[in-house]
Write a protein that holds these residues in place. Structure first.
Motif, short mmCIF file in Angstrom:
data_model
loop_
_atom_site.label_atom_id
_atom_site.label_comp_id
_atom_site.label_asym_id
_atom_site.label_seq_id
_atom_site.Cartn_x
_atom_site.Cartn_y
_atom_site.Cartn_z
N THR A 46 0.83 -1.20 0.00
CA THR A 46 0.00 0.00 0.00
C THR A 46 0.86 1.25 0.00
O THR A 46 0.63 2.20 -0.76
CB THR A 46 -0.95 0.00 1.21
N VAL A 47 1.90 1.26 0.84
CA VAL A 47 2.80 2.42 0.92
C VAL A 47 3.59 2.56 -0.39
O VAL A 47 3.71 3.67 -0.93
CB VAL A 47 3.75 2.32 2.12
N SER A 58 2.74 1.58 -3.40
CA SER A 58 1.82 2.03 -4.45
C SER A 58 1.54 3.52 -4.31
O SER A 58 1.55 4.26 -5.31
CB SER A 58 0.52 1.24 -4.40
N ALA A 59 1.28 3.98 -3.09
CA ALA A 59 1.02 5.40 -2.87
C ALA A 59 2.24 6.23 -3.23
O ALA A 59 2.13 7.30 -3.84
CB ALA A 59 0.62 5.64 -1.42
N TYR A 60 3.43 5.74 -2.90
CA TYR A 60 4.68 6.43 -3.22
C TYR A 60 4.85 6.56 -4.73
O TYR A 60 5.18 7.63 -5.26
CB TYR A 60 5.84 5.66 -2.59
N GLU A 81 2.42 6.43 -6.99
CA GLU A 81 1.36 7.29 -7.50
C GLU A 81 1.64 8.77 -7.23
O GLU A 81 1.16 9.64 -7.96
CB GLU A 81 0.02 6.89 -6.90
N ALA A 82 2.44 9.06 -6.22
CA ALA A 82 2.81 10.45 -5.89
C ALA A 82 4.08 10.86 -6.64
O ALA A 82 4.70 11.86 -6.30
CB ALA A 82 3.01 10.59 -4.38
N HIS A 137 0.72 13.91 -0.42
CA HIS A 137 0.12 12.95 -1.36
C HIS A 137 0.24 11.49 -0.89
O HIS A 137 0.00 10.59 -1.68
CB HIS A 137 0.76 13.10 -2.73
N LEU A 138 0.60 11.30 0.37
CA LEU A 138 0.78 9.94 0.89
C LEU A 138 0.07 9.80 2.23
O LEU A 138 -0.13 10.79 2.93
CB LEU A 138 2.27 9.63 1.10
N PRO A 139 -0.29 8.57 2.61
CA PRO A 139 -0.87 8.37 3.93
C PRO A 139 0.15 8.69 5.02
O PRO A 139 1.35 8.50 4.82
CB PRO A 139 -1.26 6.89 3.97
#
Length: 77
Positions: A37-38, A40-42, A44-45, A68-70
């Protein structure tokens, strides 16, 4: 590769299998799911640089933040 959360006893094991990786998880937390999850978010940002992150400290906890990240709760040392 072995990932272990010594606080919860959760673990993930990654093993190569025919050109790919297999993951086995156990315990209260799904460690590899959290890592994916981290990552993927990284991605995507657009893979932000370290200087774009901030550290917030409150209630005795440290949180790494990026717009832009959790939020990521950092362990206490």
């Amino acid at each position: 590769m072995h990932l272990v959360d010594v606080v919860t006893g959760s673990a993930a094991t990654l093993t190569p299998a025919g050109g790919r990786w297999e993951v086995r998880e156990g315990g209260l937390l799904r460690l590899w799911e959290r890592i994916e999850t981290v990552f993927s978010a990284y991605d995507e940002a657009d893979r932000p640089r370290p200087e774009t992150f901030t550290l917030h400290v409150y209630d005795g906890q440290q949180h790494q933040r990026h717009p832009h990240l959790p939020s990521l709760l950092l362990p206490r040392l």
